[in-house]
Design a protein around this motif. Structure first.
Motif, PDB file in Angstrom:
ATOM      1  N   LYS A  63      49.941-120.285  38.251  1.00 15.87           N
ATOM      2  CA  LYS A  63      49.781-121.383  39.206  1.00 15.87           C
ATOM      3  C   LYS A  63      50.380-122.672  38.654  1.00 15.87           C
ATOM      4  O   LYS A  63      51.052-123.422  39.371  1.00 15.87           O
ATOM      5  CB  LYS A  63      48.304-121.588  39.526  1.00 15.87           C
ATOM      6  CG  LYS A  63      48.040-122.679  40.541  1.00 15.87           C
ATOM      7  CD  LYS A  63      46.570-122.792  40.847  1.00 15.87           C
ATOM      8  CE  LYS A  63      46.316-123.899  41.865  1.00 15.87           C
ATOM      9  NZ  LYS A  63      44.858-124.028  42.168  1.00 15.87           N
ATOM     10  N   GLN A  67      53.828-124.703  40.259  1.00  7.78           N
ATOM     11  CA  GLN A  67      53.629-126.006  40.901  1.00  7.78           C
ATOM     12  C   GLN A  67      54.929-126.800  40.872  1.00  7.78           C
ATOM     13  O   GLN A  67      55.577-126.935  39.849  1.00  7.78           O
ATOM     14  CB  GLN A  67      52.508-126.779  40.214  1.00  7.78           C
ATOM     15  CG  GLN A  67      51.119-126.274  40.560  1.00  7.78           C
ATOM     16  CD  GLN A  67      50.041-127.156  40.010  1.00  7.78           C
ATOM     17  OE1 GLN A  67      50.292-128.002  39.156  1.00  7.78           O
ATOM     18  NE2 GLN A  67      48.830-126.983  40.492  1.00  7.78           N
ATOM     19  N   VAL A  76      52.557-132.306  45.657  1.00  5.85           N
ATOM     20  CA  VAL A  76      52.577-131.144  44.772  1.00  5.85           C
ATOM     21  C   VAL A  76      52.271-129.897  45.597  1.00  5.85           C
ATOM     22  O   VAL A  76      51.341-129.888  46.402  1.00  5.85           O
ATOM     23  CB  VAL A  76      51.557-131.303  43.629  1.00  5.85           C
ATOM     24  CG1 VAL A  76      51.562-130.066  42.733  1.00  5.85           C
ATOM     25  CG2 VAL A  76      51.877-132.548  42.804  1.00  5.85           C
ATOM     26  N   GLU A  78      52.839-125.226  45.650  1.00  3.37           N
ATOM     27  CA  GLU A  78      53.150-124.016  44.905  1.00  3.37           C
ATOM     28  C   GLU A  78      54.282-123.280  45.596  1.00  3.37           C
ATOM     29  O   GLU A  78      54.238-123.037  46.799  1.00  3.37           O
ATOM     30  CB  GLU A  78      51.924-123.105  44.823  1.00  3.37           C
ATOM     31  CG  GLU A  78      50.799-123.679  43.981  1.00  3.37           C
ATOM     32  CD  GLU A  78      49.642-122.697  43.864  1.00  3.37           C
ATOM     33  OE1 GLU A  78      49.904-121.485  43.938  1.00  3.37           O
ATOM     34  OE2 GLU A  78      48.506-123.151  43.734  1.00  3.37           O
TER      35      GLU A  78
END
Length: 239
Positions: A63, A67, A76, A78
């Motif tokens: 993760k 990002q 921000v 993913e």
């Protein structure tokens, strides 16, 4: 840690909570399980918990690696390594900004075309309709006089003339285009349609609204009919 039923009593099995009576010196479940079956169950649970913890740590690492920061809004999100935008909207906005600004052929304002819109000549439907109506009106008026006619873009003519009145030689401000101001730039037929002039690029020029009204249907210098000769004097009238 082994559980105890009471002070001085045998420890309890961590799986079934029964007293532990077996004594095995070399075993992972020694003193923790009451039987081999409970020992296997305890090891299965430990492996399962260890695997879950390892997968949780791996998920956190992935993760963190996935990002990204949107280059348009700064948010921000993913995504894969090549992603630069958090949404389609940010991508479209960035592409629109990177495009060269266009100038509306009707109102003269600069604008950024909407993403996916191939029109680059007009800032809105209103300006497009207004422009084409004006072009059609000029053609129909020329045809009513039986004159030669072609579609004329007034902005192109004024750009060609440098937004300068061909009558008085002074500047015709672009921002006044389409207004009723006396200094507003307009399209003027050098040889009037009523005198046999054509509705072509060679016979049109930029002129102030006041100069155009003052000139009326008079002819330019050098015309063979002296009765219709007009010379600009700054206050209007025929020579």
């Amino acid at each position: 840690m082994a559980q105890f039923a009471s002070a001085g009593a045998a420890p309890l099995c961590q799986i079934c909570s029964q007293p532990i009576t077996r004594r095995i010196r070399k075993s992972r479940d020694s003193g923790r399980c009451c039987s081999r079956a409970c020992g296997f169950e305890m090891m299965r649970r430990e492996r399962s918990a260890s695997r879950a913890a390892r997968l949780a740590r791996l998920a956190e690492v992935r993760k963190a690696k996935r990002q990204r920061q949107c280059i348009e809004c700064g948010g921000v999100f993913e995504a894969r390594a090549s992603a630069k935008f958090c949404s389609y909207h940010c991508s479209a906005s960035s592409k629109a900004v990177r495009k060269a600004e266009c100038t509306c052929q009707e109102c003269g304002s600069t604008f950024l075309p909407a993403y996916g819109d191939k029109r680059r000549n007009f800032c809105s439907e209103f300006c497009a309709n207004r422009h084409f109506k004006r072009v059609a009106k000029g053609l129909s008026r020329a045809k009513a006089y039986g004159a030669q006619a072609e579609p004329i873009n007034p902005i192109a003519v004024m750009e060609r003339d440098g937004w300068t009145c061909h009558i008085c030689g002074e500047e015709a401000p672009r921002e006044l285009r389409g207004t009723m101001h006396w200094n507003a730039p307009e399209l003027d037929h050098i040889i009037p349609l009523s005198a046999g002039g054509s509705h072509t690029y060679d016979n049109v020029a930029c002129a102030h609204r006041s100069c155009n009204l003052e000139k009326g249907d008079a002819l330019p210098l050098g015309w063979t009919d002296p009765q219709r000769l007009w010379v600009h004097r700054g206050s209007g009238g025929l020579a």
